[in-house]
Design a protein around this motif. Structure first.
Motif, mmCIF file in Angstrom:
data_model
loop_
_atom_site.group_PDB
_atom_site.id
_atom_site.type_symbol
_atom_site.label_atom_id
_atom_site.label_comp_id
_atom_site.label_asym_id
_atom_site.label_seq_id
_atom_site.Cartn_x
_atom_site.Cartn_y
_atom_site.Cartn_z
ATOM 1 N N VAL A 142 0.841 -1.194 0.000
ATOM 2 C CA VAL A 142 0.000 0.000 0.000
ATOM 3 C C VAL A 142 0.878 1.246 0.000
ATOM 4 N N SER A 143 0.285 2.319 -0.484
ATOM 5 C CA SER A 143 0.923 3.638 -0.454
ATOM 6 C C SER A 143 -0.010 4.586 0.278
ATOM 7 N N THR A 144 0.525 5.301 1.270
ATOM 8 C CA THR A 144 -0.268 6.246 2.057
ATOM 9 C C THR A 144 0.460 7.580 2.112
ATOM 10 N N GLY A 145 -0.202 8.576 2.692
ATOM 11 C CA GLY A 145 0.437 9.866 2.855
ATOM 12 C C GLY A 145 1.579 9.839 3.850
ATOM 13 N N GLU A 148 4.923 4.094 2.397
ATOM 14 C CA GLU A 148 4.428 2.961 1.639
ATOM 15 C C GLU A 148 5.257 1.720 1.932
ATOM 16 N N GLY A 149 4.648 0.555 1.691
ATOM 17 C CA GLY A 149 5.335 -0.701 1.926
ATOM 18 C C GLY A 149 4.334 -1.837 2.043
ATOM 19 N N GLU A 150 4.835 -2.998 2.406
ATOM 20 C CA GLU A 150 3.989 -4.181 2.572
ATOM 21 C C GLU A 150 3.452 -4.228 4.001
ATOM 22 N N VAL A 151 2.161 -4.475 4.140
ATOM 23 C CA VAL A 151 1.528 -4.489 5.456
ATOM 24 C C VAL A 151 2.004 -5.714 6.228
ATOM 25 N N TYR A 184 -2.079 -1.573 -3.946
ATOM 26 C CA TYR A 184 -1.593 -2.080 -5.228
ATOM 27 C C TYR A 184 -1.788 -3.588 -5.381
ATOM 28 N N THR A 185 -2.221 -4.256 -4.322
ATOM 29 C CA THR A 185 -2.260 -5.720 -4.332
ATOM 30 C C THR A 185 -3.661 -6.279 -4.472
ATOM 31 N N VAL A 186 -4.660 -5.525 -4.068
ATOM 32 C CA VAL A 186 -6.000 -6.075 -3.888
ATOM 33 C C VAL A 186 -6.560 -6.689 -5.174
#
Length: 289
Positions: A142-145, A148-151, A184-186
């Motif tokens: 994911v990318s957030t304000g 970003e990275g893998e949860v 980006y994964t969903v």
């Protein structure tokens, strides 16, 4: 040795035994009586049994609704704590305790605590929103304000991301829910976009052919949706083309970098000029007068 009270009850007439038991039940210790204590104990047992039944019912309903396991655990803990508080208030009221004053004291204490930990509570509220709405799950990129990275982990107060550079970032849930989240994964697939520049002297058909040849030699590019090469802009010294293709999420970066190499190789093979910003200086000599 026999208990005197037992002996007395056995030897007494039925009427006198009943009156003796009635007198014992009415015996008081301050404002409490034995009867009140027994009824309060019975009420406590009933409330505890009812609480267990309500917890089982809530557990069943949450399981049928498909609620996230972590969210279900947090919700059941909250319901359990609330039932214990209600049980304590009901039993205290049956013993003659001024429950209204007790509720006021608990409310003031709760307000003081909430003001002291308002940032934590806002993060907890954000965590509840994330667990209910499920904008991402463990393993999603994911990318957030905030980064970003893998949860890697989702808690009630923070979400932990593993960045591509190997760092672990802890993001407050309140900021995550207040900003934009790009997952980006969903969908399982992802589109790559490249912008390439070619000379004005190169025909668009030749540029498009070279780009498609490069994509055809790039592994892990999906045939459907088909790759695209479109002319997008006329620059000062070049024509811009967008190269688009789809790939599986796990293959995205390999295809992204490999396609750039293949485009450069295909342009060299087909004689397409890959332009760059430069300045042409023309020196004109004045003719003899």
């Amino acid at each position: 040795m026999d208990n005197p009270t037992t002996t007395l009850l056995e030897n007494a007439e039925p009427e006198s035994a009943a009156s003796l038991l009635d007198g014992w039940m009415k015996a008081g210790w301050g404002k409490l009586t034995a009867g009140n204590i027994l009824s309060a104990l019975a009420l406590l047992l009933v409330c505890l049994a009812a609480g267990r039944g309500l917890l089982r019912l809530a557990d069943r309903l949450m399981s049928r609704s498909g609620m996230d396991g972590r969210m279900k655990s947090y919700a059941l803990r909250g319901i359990k704590a609330l039932l214990y508080i209600l049980t304590a208030l009901i039993v205290a009221g049956s013993l003659g305790v001024d429950v209204t004053s007790l509720i006021a004291v608990v409310s003031v204490f709760g307000l003081a605590v909430s003001l002291a930990v308002q940032d934590v509570l806002s993060n907890v509220a954000g965590g509840m929103v994330l667990l209910f709405s499920k904008p991402f799950t463990l393993g999603d990129y994911v990318s957030t304000g905030e980064g970003e990275g893998e949860v890697a982990e989702i808690t009630l107060t923070h979400t932990k991301l593993d960045t591509p550079s190997g760092q672990r970032v802890m993001l407050p849930n309140s900021k995550l829910t207040a900003g934009q989240i790009v997952n980006y994964t969903v969908r399982g697939i992802r589109r790559a976009d490249h912008t390439v520049a070619a000379s004005y002297s190169d025909r668009p058909e030749a540029v498009r052919g070279a780009c498609l040849k490069a994509l055809g030699r790039t592994p892990n590019i999906l045939p459907d949706p088909a790759p695209q090469v479109v002319l997008t802009a006329y620059g000062e010294s070049s024509i811009e083309y967008h190269v688009r293709f789809w790939t599986k999420t796990e293959d995205y970066w390999d295809a992204h970098f490999r396609s750039l190499e293949e485009v450069h190789r295909a342009f060299a093979e087909d004689g397409v000029t890959m332009t760059y910003n430069h300045l042409n200086v023309h020196i004109v000599e004045d003719g003899a007068k």
